[in-house]
Design a protein around this motif. Structure first.
Motif, PDB file in Angstrom:
ATOM      1  N   ASP A 103       0.825  -1.202   0.000  1.00  0.00           N
ATOM      2  CA  ASP A 103       0.000   0.000   0.000  1.00  0.00           C
ATOM      3  C   ASP A 103       0.863   1.258   0.000  1.00  0.00           C
ATOM      4  OD1 ASP A 103      -2.164  -1.703   0.111  1.00  0.00           O
ATOM      5  OD2 ASP A 103      -2.375  -1.528   2.282  1.00  0.00           O
ATOM      6  N   HIS A 104       1.918   1.229   0.790  1.00  0.00           N
ATOM      7  CA  HIS A 104       2.793   2.396   0.864  1.00  0.00           C
ATOM      8  C   HIS A 104       3.549   2.585  -0.448  1.00  0.00           C
ATOM      9  CE1 HIS A 104       4.601   5.564   3.195  1.00  0.00           C
ATOM     10  NE2 HIS A 104       5.759   5.246   2.669  1.00  0.00           N
ATOM     11  N   LEU A 105       3.977   1.504  -1.052  1.00  0.00           N
ATOM     12  CA  LEU A 105       4.681   1.584  -2.326  1.00  0.00           C
ATOM     13  C   LEU A 105       3.780   2.193  -3.401  1.00  0.00           C
ATOM     14  CD1 LEU A 105       7.297   0.954  -3.774  1.00  0.00           C
ATOM     15  CD2 LEU A 105       6.437  -1.331  -4.236  1.00  0.00           C
ATOM     16  N   GLN A 106       2.514   1.814  -3.412  1.00  0.00           N
ATOM     17  CA  GLN A 106       1.569   2.388  -4.372  1.00  0.00           C
ATOM     18  C   GLN A 106       1.432   3.891  -4.150  1.00  0.00           C
ATOM     19  OE1 GLN A 106       0.243   1.042  -6.974  1.00  0.00           O
ATOM     20  NE2 GLN A 106      -0.976   2.795  -7.537  1.00  0.00           N
ATOM     21  N   ARG A 107       1.392   4.333  -2.901  1.00  0.00           N
ATOM     22  CA  ARG A 107       1.290   5.750  -2.576  1.00  0.00           C
ATOM     23  C   ARG A 107       2.524   6.514  -3.063  1.00  0.00           C
ATOM     24  NH1 ARG A 107      -0.422   4.620   2.127  1.00  0.00           N
ATOM     25  NH2 ARG A 107       1.431   4.979   3.339  1.00  0.00           N
ATOM     26  N   ILE A 108       3.696   5.906  -2.910  1.00  0.00           N
ATOM     27  CA  ILE A 108       4.923   6.546  -3.371  1.00  0.00           C
ATOM     28  C   ILE A 108       4.890   6.686  -4.890  1.00  0.00           C
ATOM     29  CG2 ILE A 108       7.418   6.263  -3.612  1.00  0.00           C
ATOM     30  CD1 ILE A 108       7.330   4.914  -0.830  1.00  0.00           C
ATOM     31  N   ARG A 109       4.426   5.648  -5.577  1.00  0.00           N
ATOM     32  CA  ARG A 109       4.354   5.699  -7.043  1.00  0.00           C
ATOM     33  C   ARG A 109       3.411   6.777  -7.537  1.00  0.00           C
ATOM     34  NH1 ARG A 109       3.357  -0.465  -7.827  1.00  0.00           N
ATOM     35  NH2 ARG A 109       5.421  -1.260  -7.408  1.00  0.00           N
ATOM     36  N   THR A 110       2.231   6.884  -6.930  1.00  0.00           N
ATOM     37  CA  THR A 110       1.217   7.798  -7.442  1.00  0.00           C
ATOM     38  C   THR A 110       1.382   9.233  -6.957  1.00  0.00           C
ATOM     39  OG1 THR A 110      -0.323   7.211  -5.664  1.00  0.00           O
ATOM     40  CG2 THR A 110      -0.509   6.000  -7.746  1.00  0.00           C
ATOM     41  N   ARG A 111       1.843   9.423  -5.712  1.00  0.00           N
ATOM     42  CA  ARG A 111       1.901  10.776  -5.164  1.00  0.00           C
ATOM     43  C   ARG A 111       3.268  11.212  -4.668  1.00  0.00           C
ATOM     44  NH1 ARG A 111      -2.390  10.085  -0.938  1.00  0.00           N
ATOM     45  NH2 ARG A 111      -3.172   8.247  -1.939  1.00  0.00           N
ATOM     46  N   GLY A 112       4.227  10.297  -4.657  1.00  0.00           N
ATOM     47  CA  GLY A 112       5.556  10.668  -4.191  1.00  0.00           C
ATOM     48  C   GLY A 112       5.662  10.815  -2.678  1.00  0.00           C
ATOM     49  N   GLN A 113       4.667  10.332  -1.925  1.00  0.00           N
ATOM     50  CA  GLN A 113       4.692  10.451  -0.471  1.00  0.00           C
ATOM     51  C   GLN A 113       5.419   9.276   0.159  1.00  0.00           C
ATOM     52  OE1 GLN A 113       0.399  10.770   0.112  1.00  0.00           O
ATOM     53  NE2 GLN A 113       0.790  12.699   1.150  1.00  0.00           N
ATOM     54  N   ALA A 114       6.270   9.580   1.126  1.00  0.00           N
ATOM     55  CA  ALA A 114       6.968   8.536   1.884  1.00  0.00           C
ATOM     56  C   ALA A 114       7.057   9.003   3.329  1.00  0.00           C
ATOM     57  CB  ALA A 114       8.349   8.277   1.294  1.00  0.00           C
ATOM     58  N   GLU A 115       5.937   9.030   4.023  1.00  0.00           N
ATOM     59  CA  GLU A 115       5.870   9.569   5.375  1.00  0.00           C
ATOM     60  C   GLU A 115       5.585   8.500   6.421  1.00  0.00           C
ATOM     61  OE1 GLU A 115       1.959   8.583   4.435  1.00  0.00           O
ATOM     62  OE2 GLU A 115       3.372   9.628   3.188  1.00  0.00           O
ATOM     63  N   ASN A 116       5.918   8.812   7.664  1.00  0.00           N
ATOM     64  CA  ASN A 116       5.570   7.971   8.818  1.00  0.00           C
ATOM     65  C   ASN A 116       5.976   6.511   8.659  1.00  0.00           C
ATOM     66  OD1 ASN A 116       4.310  10.228   9.977  1.00  0.00           O
ATOM     67  ND2 ASN A 116       2.416   9.766   8.900  1.00  0.00           N
ATOM     68  N   LEU A 117       7.177   6.268   8.171  1.00  0.00           N
ATOM     69  CA  LEU A 117       7.621   4.900   7.952  1.00  0.00           C
ATOM     70  C   LEU A 117       8.056   4.224   9.241  1.00  0.00           C
ATOM     71  CD1 LEU A 117       9.839   5.142   4.769  1.00  0.00           C
ATOM     72  CD2 LEU A 117       7.672   3.972   4.992  1.00  0.00           C
ATOM     73  N   GLY A 118       7.692   2.957   9.399  1.00  0.00           N
ATOM     74  CA  GLY A 118       8.275   2.118  10.422  1.00  0.00           C
ATOM     75  C   GLY A 118       9.472   1.427   9.779  1.00  0.00           C
ATOM     76  N   LEU A 119      10.623   1.484  10.392  1.00  0.00           N
ATOM     77  CA  LEU A 119      11.838   0.910   9.812  1.00  0.00           C
ATOM     78  C   LEU A 119      12.171  -0.409  10.487  1.00  0.00           C
ATOM     79  CD1 LEU A 119      14.348   1.179   7.979  1.00  0.00           C
ATOM     80  CD2 LEU A 119      15.440   2.393   9.862  1.00  0.00           C
ATOM     81  N   VAL A 120      12.366  -1.442   9.688  1.00  0.00           N
ATOM     82  CA  VAL A 120      12.806  -2.735  10.187  1.00  0.00           C
ATOM     83  C   VAL A 120      14.164  -2.974   9.548  1.00  0.00           C
ATOM     84  CG1 VAL A 120      12.305  -5.191  10.337  1.00  0.00           C
ATOM     85  CG2 VAL A 120      10.440  -3.547  10.302  1.00  0.00           C
ATOM     86  N   SER A 121      15.221  -2.895  10.335  1.00  0.00           N
ATOM     87  CA  SER A 121      16.562  -3.055   9.774  1.00  0.00           C
ATOM     88  C   SER A 121      17.314  -4.121  10.560  1.00  0.00           C
ATOM     89  CB  SER A 121      17.314  -1.735   9.817  1.00  0.00           C
ATOM     90  OG  SER A 121      17.431  -1.278  11.144  1.00  0.00           O
ATOM     91  N   ASP A 122      18.544  -4.346  10.182  1.00  0.00           N
ATOM     92  CA  ASP A 122      19.394  -5.349  10.805  1.00  0.00           C
ATOM     93  C   ASP A 122      18.815  -6.758  10.702  1.00  0.00           C
ATOM     94  OD1 ASP A 122      21.244  -3.394  11.529  1.00  0.00           O
ATOM     95  OD2 ASP A 122      20.189  -2.985  13.405  1.00  0.00           O
ATOM     96  N   LEU A 123      18.053  -7.000   9.659  1.00  0.00           N
ATOM     97  CA  LEU A 123      17.562  -8.347   9.403  1.00  0.00           C
ATOM     98  C   LEU A 123      18.682  -9.139   8.753  1.00  0.00           C
ATOM     99  CD1 LEU A 123      14.101  -7.417   7.878  1.00  0.00           C
ATOM    100  CD2 LEU A 123      14.500  -8.402  10.137  1.00  0.00           C
ATOM    101  N   PRO A 124      18.779 -10.431   9.011  1.00  0.00           N
ATOM    102  CA  PRO A 124      19.813 -11.232   8.350  1.00  0.00           C
ATOM    103  C   PRO A 124      19.682 -11.130   6.832  1.00  0.00           C
ATOM    104  CG  PRO A 124      18.732 -12.494  10.070  1.00  0.00           C
ATOM    105  CD  PRO A 124      17.961 -11.217   9.928  1.00  0.00           C
ATOM    106  N   LEU A 125      20.796 -11.227   6.135  1.00  0.00           N
ATOM    107  CA  LEU A 125      20.845 -11.053   4.688  1.00  0.00           C
ATOM    108  C   LEU A 125      19.877 -11.977   3.956  1.00  0.00           C
ATOM    109  CD1 LEU A 125      22.146  -9.573   2.358  1.00  0.00           C
ATOM    110  CD2 LEU A 125      23.940 -11.294   2.331  1.00  0.00           C
ATOM    111  N   ASP A 126      19.675 -13.183   4.433  1.00  0.00           N
ATOM    112  CA  ASP A 126      18.797 -14.131   3.747  1.00  0.00           C
ATOM    113  C   ASP A 126      17.327 -13.985   4.132  1.00  0.00           C
ATOM    114  OD1 ASP A 126      20.951 -15.184   2.416  1.00  0.00           O
ATOM    115  OD2 ASP A 126      21.322 -16.734   3.931  1.00  0.00           O
ATOM    116  N   THR A 127      16.977 -12.938   4.870  1.00  0.00           N
ATOM    117  CA  THR A 127      15.586 -12.702   5.228  1.00  0.00           C
ATOM    118  C   THR A 127      14.807 -12.342   3.970  1.00  0.00           C
ATOM    119  OG1 THR A 127      16.198 -11.891   7.413  1.00  0.00           O
ATOM    120  CG2 THR A 127      14.016 -11.286   6.607  1.00  0.00           C
TER     121      THR A 127
END
Length: 143
Positions: A103-127
């Motif tokens: 849903d967020h990716l579609q919003r970025i494509r259509t309106r260029g919005q990328a707000e209020n993101l939850g970030l999930v990082s430091d996941l193992p490379l094979d995730t």
């Protein structure tokens, strides 16, 4: 005098059906709330509809979304609601992949919005991260 703590799954302001105005159950994880439907717009719950007000199409869409999440959880996935950004690997040594919820990716494509993101990082490379309706499913390595 001590105050009782509210359970975390309760909301401060009671939601109402967007069509008839009846109140939604306070505990949105309760049995009474399981057939209510909601629509997320720009990362916020914008519309909530009680079971009697739902159209057959809305019922079918909700059932399909629930089935997809259920199947993916049975496959070992963990659901994270949109808007979320998943980063696998490390940003310096091996950048891995970056994935937004569908849903967020579609919003970025259509309106260029990328707000209020939850970030999930430091996941193992094979995730493995897979965008689905309402968010992302995360599959740890080996699943």
């Amino acid at each position: 005098m001590s105050r009782k703590k509210r359970p975390q799954n309760r909301i401060a302001k009671r939601l109402r059906c967007s069509r008839c105005g009846c109140f939604a159950p306070r505990d949105l994880t309760s049995k009474a709330a399981e057939n209510w439907s909601g629509k997320w717009v720009e990362g916020r719950l914008a519309v909530i509809v009680c079971p009697p007000c739902q159209t057959p199409l809305e019922n079918a869409e909700a059932a399909a979304n629930e089935a997809e999440v259920t199947v993916r959880r049975a496959e070992g996935g963990t659901f994270l609601p949109d808007p979320v950004l998943c980063i696998t690997g490390t940003t310096l040594e091996n950048p891995g992949t970056v994935l937004y919820g569908r849903d967020h990716l579609q919003r970025i494509r259509t309106r260029g919005q990328a707000e209020n993101l939850g970030l999930v990082s430091d996941l193992p490379l094979d995730t493995r991260c897979v965008p689905i309706v309402g968010g992302v499913m995360i599959y740890p390595p080996g699943r």
